[in-house]
Design an enzyme around this catalytic site. Structure first.
Site, PDB file in Angstrom:
ATOM      1  N   LYS A 187       0.826  -1.212   0.000  1.00 49.02           N
ATOM      2  CA  LYS A 187       0.000   0.000   0.000  1.00 49.02           C
ATOM      3  C   LYS A 187       0.859   1.261   0.000  1.00 49.02           C
ATOM      4  CE  LYS A 187      -3.770  -1.808   2.860  1.00 49.02           C
ATOM      5  NZ  LYS A 187      -3.948  -1.871   4.309  1.00 49.02           N
TER       6      LYS A 187
ATOM      7  N   LYS B 216     -12.254 -24.048   0.376  1.00 49.29           N
ATOM      8  CA  LYS B 216     -12.023 -24.630   1.687  1.00 49.29           C
ATOM      9  C   LYS B 216     -12.895 -23.926   2.740  1.00 49.29           C
ATOM     10  CE  LYS B 216      -8.480 -24.917   5.161  1.00 49.29           C
ATOM     11  NZ  LYS B 216      -7.400 -24.489   5.851  1.00 49.29           N
TER      12      LYS B 216
ATOM     13  N   LYS C 207     -13.557 -19.548   8.303  1.00 52.97           N
ATOM     14  CA  LYS C 207     -14.222 -18.370   8.850  1.00 52.97           C
ATOM     15  C   LYS C 207     -14.033 -17.173   7.925  1.00 52.97           C
ATOM     16  CE  LYS C 207     -12.269 -18.235  12.775  1.00 52.97           C
ATOM     17  NZ  LYS C 207     -11.768 -18.738  14.051  1.00 52.97           N
TER      18      LYS C 207
END
Ligand code: TRP
Length: 331
Positions: free
Chosen positions: A119, A200, A203
């Site tokens: 960034k 896969k 979360k």
């Protein structure tokens, strides 16, 4: 004497069926063969979770989840990292034997720095020292209990190697085996558990099926599994179907053969395959869900189990720290 296995579970979110097949089940298997220790790595989670209600809930859910999945606190040692002050004492001692360069190479830290560099901003932005020293705290968790093997996923192997390096530096400095060198035990028995979108289950991809969610939520999520556009009449290949991959985790061999045959014959739509998947998943998860809810409802009972675990763990921890202090001249 049995060898020691130890694993830590970071309470940063609710458990899903990927955790169950990829981590919980294989780790619980080890308790048959090893002197098994399991702990809730709540200080590791503190790096990520700064909301106190959320962290408290995650700690209780993860603890209840392991118990509901079959962890027997009478047969193993089950405790919270934060209940063992020796972890933090050992962690400080290990820092004196850990080169900064080793920590610079840790994947999670490197990724955070790289993201900043990409960034074009200061590489240290948002990087806290807890992230930087994460592998040292983890090494302390492992080394404190004289662990022989640490069951982990592939993503954690580097951390075990670092724990080995650090323990070896200590042993080399004092020219004696002060600390046990741990070995990673990679759990690859179970193939990757596919998530709702075919990637896969994770979360972070938001494609997970929670392990202890209510039945109607389970049904809804299973009905949302992404499929191709093959019509009801068309024959289907079970081996490339996510529904079938998940089915294999929950169904008997006979059930698998029969569903595979129905796929190949044609005449069965995706909706029907999903209903059959829901039936077997719910069959296995219902009793787990009931146990989980009962444990969650009994606050005091859960607190007692964890307190008892800490009582069993601390004398072992104390012995390791004393041995190290003595070797170091801090007696
Ligand atoms: N870092 C592990 C994870 O994210 C959790 C963990 C902390 C752990 N300490 C440990 C695992 C010690 C094994 C041994 O999954």
């Amino acid at each position: 004497m049995k060898k020691v296995s130890l694993t830590g579970i970071k309470p940063t979110g609710s458990l899903h069926i990927g955790n169950y097949f990829g981590a919980i089940k294989p780790a619980l298997e080890l308790s048959k063969e090893y002197d098994a220790r399991y702990f809730i790595a709540d200080y590791h989670a503190l790096n990520q979770v700064k909301n106190p209600e959320e962290l408290e809930r995650c700690i209780r859910e993860v603890a209840a989840g392991w118990l509901a999945s079959g962890l027997d606190p009478e047969k193993v040692i089950f405790y919270r990292q934060s209940s063992i002050p020796e972890v933090f004492e050992l962690s400080t001692m290990l820092m004196a034997f850990t080169s900064k360069g080793l920590m610079n190479r840790a994947h999670a830290y490197k990724a955070a720095v790289q993201e900043n560099q990409d960034k074009g901003i200061d590489p240290d932005t948002g990087v806290n020292i807890g992230l930087f020293t994460y592998p040292i705290l983890m090494a302390a968790d492992i080394i404190l209990f004289n662990s022989d093997v640490v069951p982990v996923g592939k993503d954690q192997v580097q951390h075990i190697e670092m724990a080995q390096d650090i323990a070896q530096s200590v042993n080399a400095a004092y020219k004696t085996d002060v600390l046990k060198i741990p070995q990673a035990r990679i759990t690859e028995s179970v193939a990757v558990v596919p998530g709702l979108d075919g990637r896969k289950m994770s979360k972070s991809y938001d494609n997970a099926i929670p392990l202890f969610g209510p039945e109607d939520q389970l049904h809804k999520l299973i009905m949302k599994i992404v499929t191709n556009s093959q019509g009801v009449a068309e024959p289907k290949d079970p081996d490339v179907s996510q529904i079938f991959l998940l089915y294999k985790l929950f169904a008997s061999q006979e059930e698998q053969n029969s569903l595979a045959a129905r796929y190949r014959e044609g005449g069965m739509g995706w909706g029907e395959a999903k209903e059959e998947l829901f039936r077997v998943v719910n069959r296995e998860l219902s009793p787990l869900r009931e146990r989980f809810n009962a444990i969650m409802a009994d606050r005091e009972g859960l607190d007692n189990i964890l307190a008892r675990g800490a009582e069993k763990a601390r004398p072992i921890a104390d012995t390791t720290v004393k041995r190290f202090r003595k070797a170091a001249g801090i007696d």
